[in-house]
Every structure is written in structure tokens, then in C-alpha cells.
Design a protein around this motif. Structure first.
Motif, PDB file in Angstrom:
ATOM      1  N   PHE A  18      20.659   1.596  -9.379  1.00 32.63           N
ATOM      2  CA  PHE A  18      20.210   2.914  -9.794  1.00 32.63           C
ATOM      3  C   PHE A  18      21.287   3.560 -10.646  1.00 32.63           C
ATOM      4  CE2 PHE A  18      20.265   7.521  -9.216  1.00 32.63           C
ATOM      5  CZ  PHE A  18      19.007   7.839  -9.696  1.00 32.63           C
TER       6      PHE A  18
ATOM      7  N   ILE B 235       5.339   2.096  -5.396  1.00 34.78           N
ATOM      8  CA  ILE B 235       6.126   2.936  -4.503  1.00 34.78           C
ATOM      9  C   ILE B 235       5.905   2.496  -3.065  1.00 34.78           C
ATOM     10  CG2 ILE B 235       6.507   5.297  -3.678  1.00 34.78           C
ATOM     11  CD1 ILE B 235       5.558   6.271  -6.408  1.00 34.78           C
TER      12      ILE B 235
ATOM     13  N   CYS C 208       9.751  -0.068  -5.642  1.00 37.33           N
ATOM     14  CA  CYS C 208      10.769   0.744  -4.972  1.00 37.33           C
ATOM     15  C   CYS C 208      10.548   0.685  -3.471  1.00 37.33           C
ATOM     16  CB  CYS C 208      10.696   2.195  -5.437  1.00 37.33           C
ATOM     17  SG  CYS C 208      11.412   2.496  -7.047  1.00 37.33           S
TER      18      CYS C 208
ATOM     19  N   PHE D 257      14.001  -1.748  -6.950  1.00 39.84           N
ATOM     20  CA  PHE D 257      14.988  -0.704  -6.697  1.00 39.84           C
ATOM     21  C   PHE D 257      15.013  -0.437  -5.196  1.00 39.84           C
ATOM     22  CE2 PHE D 257      14.250   0.495 -11.172  1.00 39.84           C
ATOM     23  CZ  PHE D 257      15.572   0.646 -11.594  1.00 39.84           C
ATOM     24  N   GLN D 258      16.162  -0.557  -4.595  1.00 38.47           N
ATOM     25  CA  GLN D 258      16.316  -0.140  -3.199  1.00 38.47           C
ATOM     26  C   GLN D 258      16.818   1.301  -3.233  1.00 38.47           C
ATOM     27  OE1 GLN D 258      18.682  -2.736  -0.721  1.00 38.47           O
ATOM     28  NE2 GLN D 258      18.467  -1.415   1.074  1.00 38.47           N
ATOM     29  N   HIS D 259      15.909   2.173  -3.579  1.00 40.93           N
ATOM     30  CA  HIS D 259      16.283   3.568  -3.842  1.00 40.93           C
ATOM     31  C   HIS D 259      15.024   4.427  -3.779  1.00 40.93           C
ATOM     32  CE1 HIS D 259      19.461   6.265  -5.329  1.00 40.93           C
ATOM     33  NE2 HIS D 259      18.481   6.931  -5.926  1.00 40.93           N
TER      34      HIS D 259
ATOM     35  N   ALA E  70      12.042   6.342  -4.808  1.00 40.42           N
ATOM     36  CA  ALA E  70      11.221   6.187  -6.004  1.00 40.42           C
ATOM     37  C   ALA E  70      11.191   7.451  -6.854  1.00 40.42           C
ATOM     38  CB  ALA E  70       9.801   5.797  -5.607  1.00 40.42           C
TER      39      ALA E  70
ATOM     40  N   VAL F 256      14.232   7.466  -8.998  1.00 35.94           N
ATOM     41  CA  VAL F 256      14.102   6.436 -10.026  1.00 35.94           C
ATOM     42  C   VAL F 256      13.184   6.927 -11.143  1.00 35.94           C
ATOM     43  CG1 VAL F 256      13.296   4.103 -10.527  1.00 35.94           C
ATOM     44  CG2 VAL F 256      14.588   4.541  -8.436  1.00 35.94           C
TER      45      VAL F 256
END
Length: 249
Positions: free
Chosen positions: A58, A79, A102, A127-129, A131, A134
Motif C-alpha cells: 500500500f 472487497i 482486498c 492488497f492486505q489492507h 479496501a 486502497v
């Protein structure tokens, strides 16, 4: 993706803390709820070996999709993919589409990476974050061919309904990131949430419903596989509701 559970299993949470409440001046939309989970050896190995290639860092700058995937292709943003099984199947069913998923829960990220490695799936990045962050920082507006949100937490109890992800401000945010003609595909097995989703999507002036059914819901698109929870629920007579809306040109 978070398959629904019985309402008796829903945690009796307190009201949102400062900074998280829907009416708090510092409130922000969040796409997830933190839950614990165990990592299997296969997931740990996949994270170590495939994470550097398929898990994206990220950073507050717009993505270059062609550089990320090594080609020009439509991009779909998912998501909350849970343990990633349906995501992997959809990516294989639609090889000419690139998918960005995500998911904040590490076991799910590890599970999807394991599937990517076992089935040689090139068109997924993760993405490990959160959403929402992001979307705000990295996804160019008007760039997505589609957005998938499958079986988000329904927050069964009435006093927790405000925690549901699908609310007018969040849908408006998603629409901004869709290309004209891009689609928003939601699915839930909790009918009151399906009704709320339909109301919210139908009220957005920039969306149009693709369904021709009288109830406004869509038939399940062929690309979306049934989850194990769906199979179980359908055998028990439970319903599943799909909604597919498109951004107006």
C-alpha cells in the motif's frame, strides 16, 4: 467475503468508539472488522514464497495496471475475498480480466496465494489492507470495469445495521471509481441486507439496474461460483440475492 452466520453468532458489540461512529466528525468508512484466525503451514509457505510477487504494498500513489499485470486488460476490484476460493475460480473463468482483491485477514491472503500457486493463476493481485484506503489512494477514478462484494458481514442486529458496508456514501465512492458502463456486483444470503442493498443502489443517480426481474434482483451470473455456505444454505431452503448495477455512460 464473509459468509453470513446465524444471528445468535453475531457479537453483541458496543456502540462505535470515538472516531468510528457514523456521526462522529472523524468517522470514516471501513471495509472490514478485525477477527482472529489461524494460519496453516501451506498458507504460511504461500505468503513467504508468493507474497512478494502477488501481494502489493500500500502506498499513496495511483496504480499503473499495465505495469502491475504486464498487460492491458479490464480490472475488477473485489472487497473482502475471505479464503479466496471463489476469487480464484472467477479469475480462471475470466482469464482476460485482471482482479485486485482486498482482504485484511492474513489466513485468507495466505489461502488465496496458495490457490494462485497450485493453479497457476496469473491475473490476481492482492492488497492486505483496508479496501477504502486502497480506493482513495491507489485506484484511479473511472478506471474499474467492475467491483465485487460478496457476502459482506450483514450485522444482523438492528442497532448494528449502521455498521454495514453498503451505505449511500460508500456506494457513491465506488461509483466514482467505475468506468462508464462498469458494473457493481453484490451478493448476500441475508434478505434484510439484500433489501437495503437494493434500496441504496437504486437511489444512486449514477447507477442503473441491469435486472429485468420484477423484484429488482439479478440472476446469479455464471462467473460467480457457489460457495460451500451457499450450497449448505440452499439445501436448507435459504435464499441468496445477487444485485448487478452499472454506472451510467
Amino acid at each position: 467475503m464473509s459468509d453470513s452466520i446465524d444471528s445468535n453468532d453475531s457479537p453483541d458489540l458496543p456502540d462505535p468508539v470515538a472516531g468510528e461512529g457514523a456521526n462522529h466528525p472523524k468517522a470514516r468508512i471501513r471495509s472490514f472488522v478485525v477477527r482472529a484466525g489461524r494460519m496453516g503451514t501451506g498458507q504460511i509457505k504461500a505468503l513467504a514464497e508468493l507474497g512478494p510477487t502477488f501481494v502489493l504494498p500500500f502506498k499513496p500513489e495511483a496504480m499503473d495496471y499495465a505495469a502491475t499485470f504486464g498487460r492491458q486488460a479490464p480490472v475488477v476490484f473485489e472487497i473482502g475475498f475471505g479464503m479466496g476460493g471463489p476469487t480464484a475460480q472467477i479469475a480462471q473463468t475470466l482469464p482476460d480480466v485482471d482482479f485486485i482483491g482486498c482482504e485484511v485477514h492474513e489466513p485468507g491472503v495466505g489461502a488465496l496465494l496458495k490457490l494462485i500457486g497450485e493453479q497457476d493463476i496469473p491475473n490476481i493481485r492482492i492488497f492486505q489492507h483496508d479496501a477504502v484506503e486502497v480506493l482513495d489512494a491507489m485506484i484511479p477514478k473511472g478506471s474499474l470495469a467492475g467491483v465485487h462484494i460478496y457476502f459482506p458481514d450483514p450485522w444482523h442486529k438492528k442497532r448494528h445495521n449502521k455498521r454495514r458496508l453498503v451505505q449511500p456514501p460508500f456506494v457513491a465512492k465506488l461509483v466514482q471509481h467505475l468506468a462508464p458502463g462498469g458494473y457493481l456486483h453484490l451478493a448476500t444470503d441475508w434478505e434484510p441486507y439484500a433489501q437495503q442493498m437494493l434500496e441504496v443502489l437504486a437511489a444512486d443517480p449514477d447507477l442503473t439496474n441491469t435486472s429485468t426481474r420484477a423484484d429488482g434482483y439479478a440472476d446469479k451470473p455464471e462467473y460467480r461460483p457457489l460457495t460451500k455456505f451457499e450450497h449448505r444454505g440452499l439445501k436448507l431452503g435459504h435464499g441468496v440475492w445477487d444485485l448487478v448495477f452499472k454506472r451510467k455512460a
